[in-house]
Scaffold this motif. Structure first.
Motif, PDB file in Angstrom:
ATOM      1  N   GLY A 120       0.819  -1.212   0.000  1.00 11.68           N
ATOM      2  CA  GLY A 120       0.000   0.000   0.000  1.00 11.68           C
ATOM      3  C   GLY A 120       0.846   1.253   0.000  1.00 11.68           C
ATOM      4  O   GLY A 120       0.539   2.229  -0.688  1.00 11.68           O
ATOM      5  N   ASP A 121       1.931   1.233   0.754  1.00  7.17           N
ATOM      6  CA  ASP A 121       2.851   2.376   0.792  1.00  7.17           C
ATOM      7  C   ASP A 121       3.479   2.584  -0.580  1.00  7.17           C
ATOM      8  O   ASP A 121       3.543   3.703  -1.085  1.00  7.17           O
ATOM      9  N   ALA A 122       3.938   1.502  -1.207  1.00 11.56           N
ATOM     10  CA  ALA A 122       4.555   1.616  -2.541  1.00 11.56           C
ATOM     11  C   ALA A 122       3.556   2.149  -3.565  1.00 11.56           C
ATOM     12  O   ALA A 122       3.909   2.944  -4.439  1.00 11.56           O
ATOM     13  N   LEU A 123       2.308   1.735  -3.464  1.00  9.10           N
ATOM     14  CA  LEU A 123       1.275   2.236  -4.366  1.00  9.10           C
ATOM     15  C   LEU A 123       1.017   3.719  -4.132  1.00  9.10           C
ATOM     16  O   LEU A 123       0.814   4.488  -5.076  1.00  9.10           O
ATOM     17  N   GLY A 124       1.074   4.150  -2.889  1.00 12.58           N
ATOM     18  CA  GLY A 124       0.775   5.544  -2.562  1.00 12.58           C
ATOM     19  C   GLY A 124       1.921   6.515  -2.735  1.00 12.58           C
ATOM     20  O   GLY A 124       1.712   7.730  -2.717  1.00 12.58           O
ATOM     21  N   VAL A 125       3.147   6.000  -2.904  1.00 13.26           N
ATOM     22  CA  VAL A 125       4.333   6.860  -3.003  1.00 13.26           C
ATOM     23  C   VAL A 125       4.152   8.057  -3.944  1.00 13.26           C
ATOM     24  O   VAL A 125       4.444   9.185  -3.565  1.00 13.26           O
ATOM     25  N   PRO A 126       3.695   7.885  -5.169  1.00 11.53           N
ATOM     26  CA  PRO A 126       3.648   9.045  -6.065  1.00 11.53           C
ATOM     27  C   PRO A 126       2.519  10.029  -5.752  1.00 11.53           C
ATOM     28  O   PRO A 126       2.475  11.115  -6.325  1.00 11.53           O
ATOM     29  N   TYR A 127       1.637   9.671  -4.841  1.00  5.34           N
ATOM     30  CA  TYR A 127       0.448  10.491  -4.595  1.00  5.34           C
ATOM     31  C   TYR A 127       0.502  11.285  -3.293  1.00  5.34           C
ATOM     32  O   TYR A 127      -0.402  12.070  -3.014  1.00  5.34           O
ATOM     33  N   GLU A 128       1.575  11.115  -2.519  1.00  5.90           N
ATOM     34  CA  GLU A 128       1.681  11.830  -1.251  1.00  5.90           C
ATOM     35  C   GLU A 128       1.726  13.332  -1.503  1.00  5.90           C
ATOM     36  O   GLU A 128       2.496  13.817  -2.334  1.00  5.90           O
ATOM     37  N   PHE A 129       0.880  14.060  -0.813  1.00  9.47           N
ATOM     38  CA  PHE A 129       0.756  15.517  -0.910  1.00  9.47           C
ATOM     39  C   PHE A 129       0.264  15.978  -2.286  1.00  9.47           C
ATOM     40  O   PHE A 129       0.458  17.135  -2.655  1.00  9.47           O
ATOM     41  N   GLN A 130      -0.367  15.113  -3.024  1.00 11.31           N
ATOM     42  CA  GLN A 130      -0.909  15.461  -4.337  1.00 11.31           C
ATOM     43  C   GLN A 130      -2.431  15.588  -4.241  1.00 11.31           C
ATOM     44  O   GLN A 130      -3.041  15.177  -3.269  1.00 11.31           O
ATOM     45  N   ALA A 131      -3.020  16.109  -5.284  1.00 15.12           N
ATOM     46  CA  ALA A 131      -4.477  16.229  -5.339  1.00 15.12           C
ATOM     47  C   ALA A 131      -5.113  14.841  -5.387  1.00 15.12           C
ATOM     48  O   ALA A 131      -4.499  13.876  -5.873  1.00 15.12           O
ATOM     49  N   GLN A 133      -7.085   5.884 -11.968  1.00 13.77           N
ATOM     50  CA  GLN A 133      -6.776   4.754 -11.101  1.00 13.77           C
ATOM     51  C   GLN A 133      -5.345   4.918 -10.589  1.00 13.77           C
ATOM     52  O   GLN A 133      -4.471   5.331 -11.350  1.00 13.77           O
ATOM     53  N   PRO A 134      -5.109   4.585  -9.336  1.00  7.30           N
ATOM     54  CA  PRO A 134      -3.730   4.666  -8.863  1.00  7.30           C
ATOM     55  C   PRO A 134      -2.872   3.631  -9.584  1.00  7.30           C
ATOM     56  O   PRO A 134      -3.347   2.547  -9.925  1.00  7.30           O
ATOM     57  N   ARG A 135      -1.639   4.018  -9.832  1.00  7.86           N
ATOM     58  CA  ARG A 135      -0.696   3.111 -10.481  1.00  7.86           C
ATOM     59  C   ARG A 135       0.610   3.123  -9.684  1.00  7.86           C
ATOM     60  O   ARG A 135       0.969   4.126  -9.104  1.00  7.86           O
ATOM     61  N   MET A 136       1.279   1.999  -9.682  1.00  7.44           N
ATOM     62  CA  MET A 136       2.532   1.877  -8.954  1.00  7.44           C
ATOM     63  C   MET A 136       3.654   2.364  -9.877  1.00  7.44           C
ATOM     64  O   MET A 136       4.282   1.588 -10.580  1.00  7.44           O
ATOM     65  N   ILE A 137       3.865   3.678  -9.845  1.00  8.54           N
ATOM     66  CA  ILE A 137       4.782   4.294 -10.807  1.00  8.54           C
ATOM     67  C   ILE A 137       6.052   4.854 -10.165  1.00  8.54           C
ATOM     68  O   ILE A 137       6.912   5.374 -10.861  1.00  8.54           O
ATOM     69  N   GLY A 138       6.166   4.770  -8.855  1.00 10.83           N
ATOM     70  CA  GLY A 138       7.343   5.313  -8.195  1.00 10.83           C
ATOM     71  C   GLY A 138       7.308   6.830  -8.163  1.00 10.83           C
ATOM     72  O   GLY A 138       6.270   7.458  -8.354  1.00 10.83           O
ATOM     73  N   GLY A 139       8.471   7.422  -7.930  1.00 14.85           N
ATOM     74  CA  GLY A 139       8.545   8.878  -7.845  1.00 14.85           C
ATOM     75  C   GLY A 139       8.204   9.352  -6.448  1.00 14.85           C
ATOM     76  O   GLY A 139       8.712   8.826  -5.470  1.00 14.85           O
ATOM     77  N   GLY A 140       7.330  10.321  -6.370  1.00 16.89           N
ATOM     78  CA  GLY A 140       6.936  10.852  -5.077  1.00 16.89           C
ATOM     79  C   GLY A 140       7.988  11.770  -4.475  1.00 16.89           C
ATOM     80  O   GLY A 140       8.741  12.420  -5.184  1.00 16.89           O
ATOM     81  N   LEU A 141       8.067  11.797  -3.148  1.00  9.39           N
ATOM     82  CA  LEU A 141       8.971  12.702  -2.445  1.00  9.39           C
ATOM     83  C   LEU A 141      10.419  12.216  -2.442  1.00  9.39           C
ATOM     84  O   LEU A 141      11.326  12.978  -2.143  1.00  9.39           O
ATOM     85  N   GLY A 142      10.626  10.968  -2.729  1.00  9.87           N
ATOM     86  CA  GLY A 142      11.985  10.424  -2.786  1.00  9.87           C
ATOM     87  C   GLY A 142      12.238   9.873  -4.173  1.00  9.87           C
ATOM     88  O   GLY A 142      11.355   9.858  -5.027  1.00  9.87           O
ATOM     89  N   PRO A 143      13.416   9.391  -4.393  1.00  7.74           N
ATOM     90  CA  PRO A 143      13.722   8.802  -5.701  1.00  7.74           C
ATOM     91  C   PRO A 143      13.269   7.342  -5.748  1.00  7.74           C
ATOM     92  O   PRO A 143      14.080   6.426  -5.889  1.00  7.74           O
ATOM     93  N   TYR A 144      11.976   7.119  -5.581  1.00  6.96           N
ATOM     94  CA  TYR A 144      11.448   5.762  -5.465  1.00  6.96           C
ATOM     95  C   TYR A 144      11.191   5.134  -6.824  1.00  6.96           C
ATOM     96  O   TYR A 144      10.567   5.738  -7.696  1.00  6.96           O
ATOM     97  N   ALA A 145      11.634   3.901  -6.961  1.00  7.68           N
ATOM     98  CA  ALA A 145      11.358   3.117  -8.167  1.00  7.68           C
ATOM     99  C   ALA A 145       9.936   2.580  -8.072  1.00  7.68           C
ATOM    100  O   ALA A 145       9.380   2.453  -6.970  1.00  7.68           O
ATOM    101  N   PRO A 146       9.317   2.227  -9.182  1.00  4.59           N
ATOM    102  CA  PRO A 146       7.990   1.602  -9.111  1.00  4.59           C
ATOM    103  C   PRO A 146       8.034   0.367  -8.206  1.00  4.59           C
ATOM    104  O   PRO A 146       8.932  -0.476  -8.343  1.00  4.59           O
ATOM    105  N   GLY A 147       7.132   0.306  -7.267  1.00  6.96           N
ATOM    106  CA  GLY A 147       7.073  -0.817  -6.339  1.00  6.96           C
ATOM    107  C   GLY A 147       7.914  -0.652  -5.086  1.00  6.96           C
ATOM    108  O   GLY A 147       7.864  -1.492  -4.194  1.00  6.96           O
ATOM    109  N   GLU A 148       8.661   0.434  -4.988  1.00  5.94           N
ATOM    110  CA  GLU A 148       9.498   0.666  -3.806  1.00  5.94           C
ATOM    111  C   GLU A 148       8.683   1.413  -2.754  1.00  5.94           C
ATOM    112  O   GLU A 148       8.034   2.411  -3.053  1.00  5.94           O
ATOM    113  N   TYR A 149       8.742   0.949  -1.520  1.00  4.36           N
ATOM    114  CA  TYR A 149       8.011   1.625  -0.448  1.00  4.36           C
ATOM    115  C   TYR A 149       8.834   2.775   0.118  1.00  4.36           C
ATOM    116  O   TYR A 149      10.029   2.885  -0.106  1.00  4.36           O
ATOM    117  N   SER A 150       8.151   3.639   0.880  1.00  3.21           N
ATOM    118  CA  SER A 150       8.751   4.893   1.340  1.00  3.21           C
ATOM    119  C   SER A 150       9.401   4.771   2.710  1.00  3.21           C
ATOM    120  O   SER A 150       9.463   3.701   3.318  1.00  3.21           O
TER     121      SER A 150
END
Length: 155
Positions: free
Chosen positions: A27-38, A45-62
């Protein structure tokens, strides 16, 4: 202070506990790119794309799950999480995570661990003192970040 004996998990309960931790990490890995976003629109649909606040790869948790792992490593052997020795071990794991190149660290977490790392005394007591000091001087310090790291405590 005397503590009640810790219950030992049987194979079934250990399997369930691992499932809870794995589910939280996914769940954390899925939510990574959406933290503090609209909020996503109804047609998105949410997608496991990485990014977010850190340099997270798709599927990497925060950092939330990374810090929960620091606690789980101590709890895995059935340690009583209420003892000073166990808090020392968790604080040491947190410091190792931070100094080992944590990919994303919130400002409050960085401030508390930084202050605790340079304080004399036992690591757990230093972490508690730093957290209390930070909270006393910051009226907006009651976030939910700490709660995202405590699922393992309940298990």
């Amino acid at each position: 202070m005397a503590h009640a004996p810790q219950p030992r998990l049987d194979t079934w309960a250990t399997d369930r506990a691992a499932g809870v931790l794995l589910g939280a990490a996914v769940g954390d890995a899925l939510g990574v790119p959406y933290e503090f976003q609209a909020t996503l629109r109804d047609d998105q649909q949410p997608r496991m794309i990485g990014g977010g606040l850190g340099p997270y790869a798709p599927g990497e948790y925060s950092d939330d799950t990374q810090m929960q792992v620091c606690i789980a490593k101590v709890a895995a052997d059935g340690a009583d999480l209420r003892t000073p020795e166990t808090l020392d071990a968790i604080a040491t794991n947190f410091q190792g995570w931070l100094s080992g190149g944590a990919s994303d660290v919130g400002s409050q977490t960085r401030a508390v661990l930084g202050a605790a790392g340079s304080a004399p005394g036992e690591p757990g007591a230093a972490m508690l003192a730093a957290a209390r000091s930070f909270t006393a001087g910051n009226d907006r310090s009651a976030g939910n970040g700490s709660l995202m790291r405590t699922g393992v405590v309940a298990l």
